[in-house]
Design an enzyme around this catalytic site. Structure first.
Site, PDB file in Angstrom:
ATOM      1  N   ALA A 178      12.550 -28.751   7.250  1.00  0.00           N
ATOM      2  CA  ALA A 178      11.489 -28.159   6.442  1.00  0.00           C
ATOM      3  C   ALA A 178      10.135 -28.180   7.132  1.00  0.00           C
ATOM      4  CB  ALA A 178      11.392 -28.882   5.101  1.00  0.00           C
TER       5      ALA A 178
ATOM      6  N   ILE B 268       9.506 -28.456  10.707  1.00  0.00           N
ATOM      7  CA  ILE B 268       9.386 -27.803  12.020  1.00  0.00           C
ATOM      8  C   ILE B 268       9.035 -26.332  11.806  1.00  0.00           C
ATOM      9  CG2 ILE B 268      10.669 -27.072  14.076  1.00  0.00           C
ATOM     10  CD1 ILE B 268      12.272 -29.678  13.835  1.00  0.00           C
TER      11      ILE B 268
ATOM     12  N   GLU C  96       9.605 -23.363  12.646  1.00  0.00           N
ATOM     13  CA  GLU C  96      10.489 -22.459  13.393  1.00  0.00           C
ATOM     14  C   GLU C  96      10.241 -20.998  13.043  1.00  0.00           C
ATOM     15  OE1 GLU C  96      12.320 -22.681   9.475  1.00  0.00           O
ATOM     16  OE2 GLU C  96      11.367 -24.135  10.791  1.00  0.00           O
TER      17      GLU C  96
ATOM     18  N   ASP D 260     -14.193  11.387  22.682  1.00  0.00           N
ATOM     19  CA  ASP D 260     -14.508  12.717  23.157  1.00  0.00           C
ATOM     20  C   ASP D 260     -14.959  13.543  21.963  1.00  0.00           C
ATOM     21  OD1 ASP D 260     -12.110  12.902  21.889  1.00  0.00           O
ATOM     22  OD2 ASP D 260     -11.075  13.999  23.461  1.00  0.00           O
TER      23      ASP D 260
ATOM     24  N   ASP E 187      -7.267  13.046  25.673  1.00  0.00           N
ATOM     25  CA  ASP E 187      -6.121  13.925  25.466  1.00  0.00           C
ATOM     26  C   ASP E 187      -5.569  14.515  26.751  1.00  0.00           C
ATOM     27  OD1 ASP E 187      -8.122  15.656  26.150  1.00  0.00           O
ATOM     28  OD2 ASP E 187      -8.089  16.810  24.297  1.00  0.00           O
TER      29      ASP E 187
ATOM     30  N   ASP F 208      -7.776  11.749  31.503  1.00  0.00           N
ATOM     31  CA  ASP F 208      -8.221  10.651  30.641  1.00  0.00           C
ATOM     32  C   ASP F 208      -7.354   9.412  30.812  1.00  0.00           C
ATOM     33  OD1 ASP F 208     -10.331  12.047  29.396  1.00  0.00           O
ATOM     34  OD2 ASP F 208      -8.923  13.044  28.058  1.00  0.00           O
TER      35      ASP F 208
ATOM     36  N   ASP G  47       8.806 -20.153   3.118  1.00  0.00           N
ATOM     37  CA  ASP G  47       9.033 -19.111   4.126  1.00  0.00           C
ATOM     38  C   ASP G  47       8.983 -17.722   3.501  1.00  0.00           C
ATOM     39  OD1 ASP G  47       9.302 -21.066   5.970  1.00  0.00           O
ATOM     40  OD2 ASP G  47      11.482 -20.947   6.133  1.00  0.00           O
TER      41      ASP G  47
END
Length: 912
Positions: free
Chosen positions: A312, A314, A316, A358, A649, A653, A747
């Site tokens: 519970a 750790i 992870e 631009d 575009d 560029d 979680d």
């Protein structure tokens, strides 16, 4: 009704022994010798028309028979395999070990409960991670490239996956070749094949040649290969191979694509997880040892509690949490037309402090129209809607050049409908003007002999064409460039020498037109000798200046509001354009960009070092900027400590897009090269989407901080409550099965709830996040510790109360369990916002949060009284006073966070 025609079976050229047999593996198939065939022979083999392409019906049949033009990718991992991987993770195996030990120790019901929870945890993790992976994968589909294809003589834009053998494809500078092509026409076409052959210099392509069968791959200049990039010129080619049958497909079978690299934040939190892992393991060992020594617990119970506590505490889920938040956040950005190609872009968006944009198509509509003509010393307006009055001799010459010196294509209109055009907006504006006066039909009478396409050095495009029994050369481009190659000018329908006074007057008129926000194009022509075939240098010399044409590209209606929103958010907007300084200034003023100072390309080119850094600090509009100077401007801004996003575009560029922290490419009019170099693609080419992306990036990062803060605070609470209880000489406040249930809720809440949180009201009223500020800063650490200790306090107060009131250990643990479930919801409710008090934000819950609340409260209230749950979770009914204590503790103690937010909010209001 007749049955539809069967798709044509295409026999690849080559001898019989060269052709692939069914027994040959795909990576050993022979390559068809299309380069050895003439255009006519290749078209005959493909059963297609080299001028008009396939019909739509035939293309559909071929697509059905031969499949899509896609290189096979690695198969997606099935859900059951992902679930199996979840069940074999080290920490889940640890939990399985706990369940097995319960069974060995004779507590079979507990073991069954643990295995049920294991299944639930694995299911939640599998579904959540799979959802994030699907979201990330879908971004690639949203950004799938397109190609211009001629079918039945009509050009159209199609996804590259729908191309088939025999299709006629149009190539332009900046486009990526969508399939292997046998070229049928080229105009100064050059292709970068470095990704295929390693050749660093772009290859000049020729269509009207054929080569011996033994010709090397890099020398087959009448072919264009999928995945390579057109760097200059134009061309057309017949598709000869698609998907796995292309050269790229052959290579792709030998290697699979590499996974996307981890973002800096993912790498940092991975390292943090390792550090927290050892901390959690230390507590998980310390607590059961102390439980045996101090509290006198049986070693078997202490062992089970220690193993469960390790599971519970750790962290992870931390790396998975980051992937989920970034992945789903990026998917939400894509739904707002901002496609993040790399997760690092989603992470960085919240730090952007300068946007270099631009002008054309981003701030403006990219819908050019002819607004006025300057000829013979006078400006003549051509108002939209009023129509072009009559076609004068001068205007006729202008339209003749505009219809020939162009790369635009007519899409429709042949059947009597309104014509539509594709191509550069300036080119299409001339075609639209010709259509307005009924001249478009004459375009077919202008036989184009040769074209010299536009490039950034000459800044003009020219064409040699025949009309009215004579041969002409027409040029259009930047006024300075066209005047440099002109020797005469049209005045009162007469050609007179172009002296310095007339040249100065024309340039002054160009400046005045540009100051009104127009794009100014100069048009010149010259009558050639009959049958003359000049080179580009000869054609572009001794011309007659005809007119200046002013074109208008009005600002997008939403551009000004988007600029204001960014400026209010502390993001500076800088315009970097190749357009005329006057045009740049006019558009900048209309959308709200500071245009008090406009720097031209010459000034930028001359500035270097500190001078350039000072220039970019004091100037927000840059005009006539060359591609290499756009890159220098980005580097100078970054040298000033700015986090820069850049829009672009074109092919040119790409360097600036790569250099910027966030490269933003246009999805509709952007070239494939620009999209490839960019981190973010705007599918609607709209500057307002940049504002939405910045806002979304800030929300994403804030939600990530909130999720991690809550997740680690819950871990701190569990460790603190367990350690404090043991040091007080009591058993752990939770049974191992209860700890597993708490882990599930913890979680679930962190990974699915915070990612869906709406933004706080001031998200676009605050300065950008400092990119140098560490993720685990002082505020974050204090929030984790304060939140964790307050939740632990709520649990311990309830636990100690129940034990010392003599209610028994099961009642104490039930009270602690209920206090945790209520308290962790209260803590999460407060952590949903970092600055806004709860009373201001309101109690309206998102759907994931509402489901989380319902599940936790339902378990807390019903668990002690429902036999099925109470027996398996060791819960017992509680007396009313105990419920009163635990509810007050769970509601009040985690609410210290709200006091801090309220005081901060009051202080900000006083400052405002």
């Amino acid at each position: 009704m007749q049955p539809p025609p069967r798709p044509t079976r295409i026999e690849m050229p080559g001898t019989a022994h060269e052709r692939r047999t069914p027994e040959q593996p795909a990576d050993q198939r022979p390559r068809a010798a299309w380069y050895a065939l003439t255009i006519e022979d290749a078209a005959a083999h493909l059963h297609t028309d080299p001028a008009h392409g396939l019909s739509s019906a035939e293309a559909a049949l071929r697509l059905e028979r031969h499949g899509r033009n896609e290189v096979a990718s690695e198969a997606e991992e099935p859900w059951w395999k992902q679930a199996f991987e979840s069940l074999t993770e080290p920490l889940v195996l640890l939990l399985i070990t706990v369940g097995v030990l319960y069974a060995i120790f004779g507590r079979l019901e507990d073991a069954i409960t643990i295995f049920v929870v294991i299944t639930a945890v694995a299911a939640v993790e599998t579904v959540t991670e799979a959802r994030a992976k699907r979201a990330i994968k879908s971004l690639g589909a949203l950004a799938s490239p397109e190609a211009t294809v001629i079918r039945g003589g009509e050009p159209s834009t199609l996804p590259t996956g729908s191309l088939v053998q025999g299709d006629l494809v149009v190539l332009d500078a900046g486009s990526r070749v969508p399939a292997d092509l046998r070229l049928v026409s080229t105009t100064a076409l050059r292709v970068d094949e470095s990704s295929l052959t390693g050749e660093s210099v772009p290859v000049s392509k020729q269509a009207n040649v054929a080569f011996p069968a033994e010709t090397a791959l890099g020398d087959r200049v009448n072919l264009a290969f999928t995945g390579t990039t057109v760097t200059a010129g134009q061309g057309r080619g017949l598709v000869v191979a698609t998907g796995q049958d292309t050269e790229l497909g052959r290579i792709a079978t030998l290697a699979r694509s590499a996974p996307e690299p981890k973002t800096p934040l993912q790498r940092y939190l991975k390292q943090l997880s390792v550090w927290l892992l050892w901390l959690a393991v230390g507590f998980s060992v310390l607590v059961p040892v102390l439980s045996v020594i101090v509290a006198g617990r049986p070693w078997r119970d202490a062992l089970l509690e220690g193993l469960t506590l390790a599971f519970a505490t750790i962290p992870e889920e931390l790396p998975i949490l980051i992937t989920v938040v970034l992945g789903l956040g990026a998917y939400r950005l894509a739904r707002e037309h901002a496609i993040t190609k790399r997760l690092q872009a989603a992470e960085t968006l919240g730090s952007v402090s300068v946007i270099g944009t631009d002008k054309t198509g981003t701030l403006t509509e990219n819908r050019m129209r002819l607004a006025e003509v300057y000829a013979g010393g006078a400006r003549r307006p051509l108002a939209e809607g009023a129509g072009i009055p009559e076609v004068s001799s001068t205007l006729g010459r202008v339209l003749a050049v505009g219809m020939t010196a162009t790369g635009a294509e007519i899409i429709s209109g042949a059947g009597g409908g309104e014509p539509r055009f594709i191509g550069d907006p300036t080119d299409t504006a001339f075609l639209a003007a010709a259509a307005e006066v009924g001249w478009l039909s004459q375009r077919n009478a202008f036989r184009i002999v040769e074209q010299f396409p536009f490039d950034d050095v000459r800044k003009r495009v020219s064409a040699v064409y025949d009309r009215d029994g004579a041969r002409w050369v027409g040029v259009k481009g930047a006024p300075e460039g066209v005047l440099d190659i002109s020797a005469h000018a049209v005045v009162d329908q007469r050609e007179v020498p172009l002296d310095s006074a007339r040249r100065a007057a024309i340039l002054a008129a160009a400046d005045a037109m540009a100051a009104d926000g127009e794009r100014v194009v100069a048009v010149a022509d010259r009558r050639l000798g009959e049958g003359a075939m000049p080179s580009m240098g000869d054609a572009e010399s001794d011309l007659t200046f005809v007119a200046l044409v002013g074109l208008i590209d009005p600002p997008r209606p939403e551009a000004a509001g988007a600029v204001r929103a960014l400026q209010a958010a502390g993001v500076r907007v800088v315009m970097i354009t190749g357009d005329h300084p006057g045009t740049a200034r006019a558009i900048a003023e209309r959308v709200g960009i500071d245009a008090n100072r406009v720097a031209g390309g010459v000034e930028v080119a001359r500035a270097s070092g500190d001078a350039l850094r000072t220039l970019v600090r004091d100037t927000s509009v840059f005009a006539r900027i060359a591609p290499e100077d756009k890159l220098r401007l980005v580097e100078a801004l970054q040298a000033n400590g700015e986090v820069v996003a850049v829009t672009g575009d074109g092919v040119n560029d790409a360097p600036a897009l790569r250099q910027a922290a966030i490269g933003i490419a246009m999805g509709q009019r952007g070239t494939d090269v620009a999209r490839e170099a960019a981190d973010l693609v705007l599918s609607d080419d709209n500057f307002a989407t940049v504002t939405s992306a910045v806002r979304g990036g800030r929300v994403l990062f804030e939600n990530l901080r909130k999720a991690v803060r809550y997740y680690l605070a819950a871990k701190v609470a569990l460790i603190t409550a367990s350690l404090a209880a043991v040091l007080a000489g009591l058993p752990l406040p939770f049974a191992p099965v209860q700890i597993i249930m708490l882990e599930l809720f913890m979680d679930l809440g962190a990974s699915t709830t915070f990612v869906a949180e709406p933004p706080e009201g001031d998200v676009m009223a605050r300065p950008p996040r400092d990119s140098r500020r560490p993720f685990m800063d002082r505020s974050m650490v204090l929030g984790i510790l304060g939140g964790g200790l307050s939740l632990a306090a709520a649990v311990l107060v309830t636990y100690f109360w129940s034990v010392h009131r003599g209610l028994g250990m099961e009642a104490g643990r039930t009270a602690a369990f209920a206090a945790w479930l209520i308290g962790h919801l209260v803590l999460a409710a407060h952590m949903r916002s970092e600055r806004e008090p709860l009373f201001k934000r309101g109690l309206r819950l998102t759907r994931p949060f509402a489901l989380w609340v319902a599940g936790a409260l339902g378990l807390a209230l019903l668990g002690p009284v429902m036999p099925f749950l109470s027996r398996r979770l060791y819960l017992v009914p509680l007396p009313a006073p105990t419920w009163g204590v635990l509810v007050v503790a769970a509601l009040v103690l985690p609410s210290w966070w709200e006091i801090v937010k309220w005081r901060r909010w009051r202080a900000l209001r006083r400052e405002a």
